[in-house]
Write an enzyme that holds these catalytic residues in place. Sequence first.
Site, PDB file in Angstrom:
ATOM      1  CB  CYS A 145     -20.651  10.146 -69.619  1.00 24.71           C
ATOM      2  SG  CYS A 145     -20.968   7.897 -70.539  1.00 24.71           S
TER       3      CYS A 145
ATOM      4  CG  LEU B 254     -19.730   3.048 -75.894  1.00 24.30           C
ATOM      5  CD1 LEU B 254     -21.020   3.528 -75.766  1.00 24.30           C
ATOM      6  CD2 LEU B 254     -20.430   2.062 -75.881  1.00 24.30           C
TER       7      LEU B 254
ATOM      8  CB  VAL C 269     -21.110   0.693 -72.030  1.00 26.65           C
ATOM      9  CG1 VAL C 269     -19.331  -0.622 -72.001  1.00 26.65           C
ATOM     10  CG2 VAL C 269     -20.647   1.693 -72.067  1.00 26.65           C
TER      11      VAL C 269
ATOM     12  CG  PHE D  38     -17.839  17.384 -78.860  1.00 28.91           C
ATOM     13  CD1 PHE D  38     -17.963  16.542 -79.765  1.00 28.91           C
ATOM     14  CD2 PHE D  38     -18.774  17.104 -77.252  1.00 28.91           C
ATOM     15  CE1 PHE D  38     -18.871  15.119 -79.150  1.00 28.91           C
ATOM     16  CE2 PHE D  38     -18.823  15.915 -77.338  1.00 28.91           C
ATOM     17  CZ  PHE D  38     -19.054  15.359 -78.005  1.00 28.91           C
TER      18      PHE D  38
ATOM     19  CE  LYS E 108     -25.901  10.535 -78.058  1.00 26.63           C
ATOM     20  NZ  LYS E 108     -24.737  10.339 -78.506  1.00 26.63           N
TER      21      LYS E 108
HETATM   22  N1  LIG Z   1     -23.190   5.374 -71.473  1.00 27.07           N
HETATM   23  C1  LIG Z   1     -22.867   5.582 -71.968  1.00 27.07           C
HETATM   24  O1  LIG Z   1     -22.351   6.467 -72.650  1.00 27.07           O
HETATM   25  C2  LIG Z   1     -21.091   4.762 -71.598  1.00 27.07           C
HETATM   26  C3  LIG Z   1     -19.787   6.003 -72.598  1.00 27.07           C
HETATM   27  C4  LIG Z   1     -18.802   5.480 -72.195  1.00 27.07           C
HETATM   28  C5  LIG Z   1     -18.429   4.796 -71.002  1.00 27.07           C
HETATM   29  N2  LIG Z   1     -19.247   4.470 -69.495  1.00 27.07           N
HETATM   30  C6  LIG Z   1     -19.060   3.825 -68.559  1.00 27.07           C
HETATM   31  O2  LIG Z   1     -19.169   2.459 -68.565  1.00 27.07           O
HETATM   32  C7  LIG Z   1     -20.117   2.132 -67.646  1.00 27.07           C
HETATM   33  C8  LIG Z   1     -20.734   1.543 -68.173  1.00 27.07           C
HETATM   34  O3  LIG Z   1     -22.070   2.670 -68.445  1.00 27.07           O
HETATM   35  P1  LIG Z   1     -23.792   2.233 -69.014  1.00 27.07           P
HETATM   36  O4  LIG Z   1     -24.214   2.966 -69.327  1.00 27.07           O
HETATM   37  O5  LIG Z   1     -23.286   0.461 -69.811  1.00 27.07           O
HETATM   38  O6  LIG Z   1     -24.620   1.381 -67.262  1.00 27.07           O
HETATM   39  P2  LIG Z   1     -25.710   1.001 -67.935  1.00 27.07           P
HETATM   40  O7  LIG Z   1     -26.251   1.131 -65.944  1.00 27.07           O
HETATM   41  O8  LIG Z   1     -26.499   1.187 -68.770  1.00 27.07           O
HETATM   42  O9  LIG Z   1     -25.119  -0.479 -67.153  1.00 27.07           O
HETATM   43  C9  LIG Z   1     -24.598  -1.761 -66.096  1.00 27.07           C
HETATM   44  C10 LIG Z   1     -25.479  -2.856 -65.940  1.00 27.07           C
HETATM   45  O10 LIG Z   1     -24.020  -2.847 -65.504  1.00 27.07           O
HETATM   46  C11 LIG Z   1     -25.522  -4.502 -64.493  1.00 27.07           C
HETATM   47  N3  LIG Z   1     -24.788  -4.501 -63.107  1.00 27.07           N
HETATM   48  C12 LIG Z   1     -24.502  -3.852 -62.097  1.00 27.07           C
HETATM   49  N4  LIG Z   1     -23.584  -4.929 -61.268  1.00 27.07           N
HETATM   50  C13 LIG Z   1     -23.600  -5.746 -61.460  1.00 27.07           C
HETATM   51  C14 LIG Z   1     -22.502  -6.910 -61.402  1.00 27.07           C
HETATM   52  N5  LIG Z   1     -22.135  -7.169 -59.612  1.00 27.07           N
HETATM   53  N6  LIG Z   1     -22.982  -7.744 -61.350  1.00 27.07           N
HETATM   54  C15 LIG Z   1     -23.199  -7.975 -63.060  1.00 27.07           C
HETATM   55  N7  LIG Z   1     -24.188  -7.304 -63.692  1.00 27.07           N
HETATM   56  C16 LIG Z   1     -24.330  -5.750 -63.263  1.00 27.07           C
HETATM   57  C17 LIG Z   1     -26.518  -4.019 -63.507  1.00 27.07           C
HETATM   58  O11 LIG Z   1     -27.520  -4.504 -64.304  1.00 27.07           O
HETATM   59  C18 LIG Z   1     -26.785  -2.877 -65.615  1.00 27.07           C
HETATM   60  O12 LIG Z   1     -27.382  -3.482 -66.265  1.00 27.07           O
HETATM   61  C19 LIG Z   1     -20.130   2.921 -66.826  1.00 27.07           C
HETATM   62  O13 LIG Z   1     -18.818   2.457 -65.700  1.00 27.07           O
HETATM   63  C20 LIG Z   1     -20.114   4.120 -67.373  1.00 27.07           C
HETATM   64  O14 LIG Z   1     -19.506   5.040 -66.957  1.00 27.07           O
HETATM   65  C21 LIG Z   1     -20.982   4.512 -70.067  1.00 27.07           C
END
Ligand SMILES: NC(=O)c1ccc[n+]([C@@H]2O[C@H](COP(=O)([O-])OP(=O)(O)OC[C@H]3O[C@@H](n4cnc5c(N)ncnc54)[C@H](O)[C@@H]3O)[C@@H](O)[C@H]2O)c1
Length: 495
Positions: A287, A162, A11, A276, A347
């Site tokens: 998610c 996304l 994200v 879906f 996926k």
């Molecule tokens: N992946 C998806 O498709 C998606 C879609 C919509 C929403 N989300 C939501 O978005 C959020 C992030 O998801 P993601 O898939 O990108 O996660 P991810 O695990 O890919 O990335 C999270 C990043 O945050 C970093 N991080 C954690 N704590 C930190 C801190 N204190 N300071 C700096 N960096 C830090 C981690 O090192 C990691 O690189 C989640 O809450 C998820 O539910 C994800």
Amino acid sequence: MRVTVIGTGYVGTVTGACLAYLGHRVTCVDMDQEKIAKLQRGEMPIYEPHLEELLADAAARGGIDFTTELAPAAQASDVIFIAVGTPPRPSGEANLSYLEAAARSIGAAMDGSKFRVVVNKSTVPVGCGNLVETLVREGVREAQPGEEKRVRFGVASNPEFLREGSAIADSLYPDRIVLGAEEECTTKVLRELYAPMTEQTFAPPAYMPRPVAMTSVPLVTTTLTSAEMIKYAANTFLAMKIGFANEAANLCERVGADVKEVMAGIGLDSRIGGKFLSAGLGWGGSCFGKDVQSLLHTAEEYGYQARLLEAALAVNRAQRQVVIQKLQEKLFILKGRTIALLGLAFKPDTDDLRDAPSLQIAERLIQLGARVKAYDPIAMPACKAQHPELMMQYCDSVRDAVLDADAVVLVTEWDEFRHVDLEKIAHLMHQPVLVDGRNLYDPETARNAGFDYTGIGRAARARTNRNSQKGDSQPVNSRAASLEPVAALVDAPHK
Ligand SMILES: NC(=O)c1ccc[n+]([C@@H]2O[C@H](COP(=O)([O-])OP(=O)(O)OC[C@H]3O[C@@H](n4cnc5c(N)ncnc54)[C@H](O)[C@@H]3O)[C@@H](O)[C@H]2O)c1
């Protein structure tokens, strides 16, 4: 505007790149030094189509850089996004420790030089907007005693919708942008930040054209709590929709119907919609599972039993076992058999393996004594690194994976698998058994290629002979073909 994005995962990186593409000056921060070093070198820490090109364009437009140092970035910024992970705890509740640490660090870094907006983009349970505000204040108080009154900030919730694999299109051309905040001054800053997107005034990247007829993006402004609830309600609804298709598929198998045709038939109803509704191995990814569990946990905290959500989880859990049952029906004994898995990622077009059905299928097959061979065009390095416990053979191609196998399971519908020569594959196998976990192939074509084919919820067309006796001379294949454009309306079962 000056923007900081905390978290350079799926994200954060895409959000930072898109905002810089729109002309904002963005700094992306992560505590993972290896990830930041890669991004600084122009290497992608994740697989997302066109991300590399977008980052290059973003650097040339608003400008984007990567660092592990939060404080200078936060101090310089007007808007600070939190996009850290919120993985599930064993109890199902969201682990908020990353969010809490990020919020405190923001507080510790802020000074009184300007008004800033702290935006929560991570998916978080209802009430986290308030929690972030409290933690930012505590961060200020702990790091800079006496400064609390001088530091001015607002907190907003801006949930992300996304989908991995199409994250850039979803971010530049979203269905809607949701902004939750308690004060108009906070919303105003974000309205301005997103104006090029809501008004669609930016020049689209060559590799990601604007959808035809798109002129603007709806902006939903609401309270913090409603914004947080919108994200959970959206994801749990989508999970239930796929769960419904899977439940219908299991019934279709029993009554002799074809789930693809049934879902195409209901999807044309504008109250339902065709997306879906693909039956398959059950949803996975980072998610759906965690968000359904997290909302269930919230419901429990409020003394409410959310029965539909409980059912969505149960149906999905059971669906993961369907492949094993089908293999047992076809091969009887799995001990000593060789099973090829095509696809590991949860996926297509991503290397993300979080809660991927492939992992559970491989684990169960190994437990049952089968030899597992796997091929995935992108996710194999991630799988080897993250799941050393899975004793399977990684193969370099579809051909290597299916060679001498007793059955092949289509797990992820990568485009590459759509175009394989089924006849060749069937010949390479010890037994040409195909379990099509995503209903990717036309059953008739697969059978004509020599496969003992089974999909999900796709009963054989037993009624056709009777119809032809009654004078319906249309052949099976042309009847199937006439439904194809309709069936194509039903898209892939992922977020
Ligand atoms: N992946 C998806 O498709 C998606 C879609 C919509 C929403 N989300 C939501 O978005 C959020 C992030 O998801 P993601 O898939 O990108 O996660 P991810 O695990 O890919 O990335 C999270 C990043 O945050 C970093 N991080 C954690 N704590 C930190 C801190 N204190 N300071 C700096 N960096 C830090 C981690 O090192 C990691 O690189 C989640 O809450 C998820 O539910 C994800």
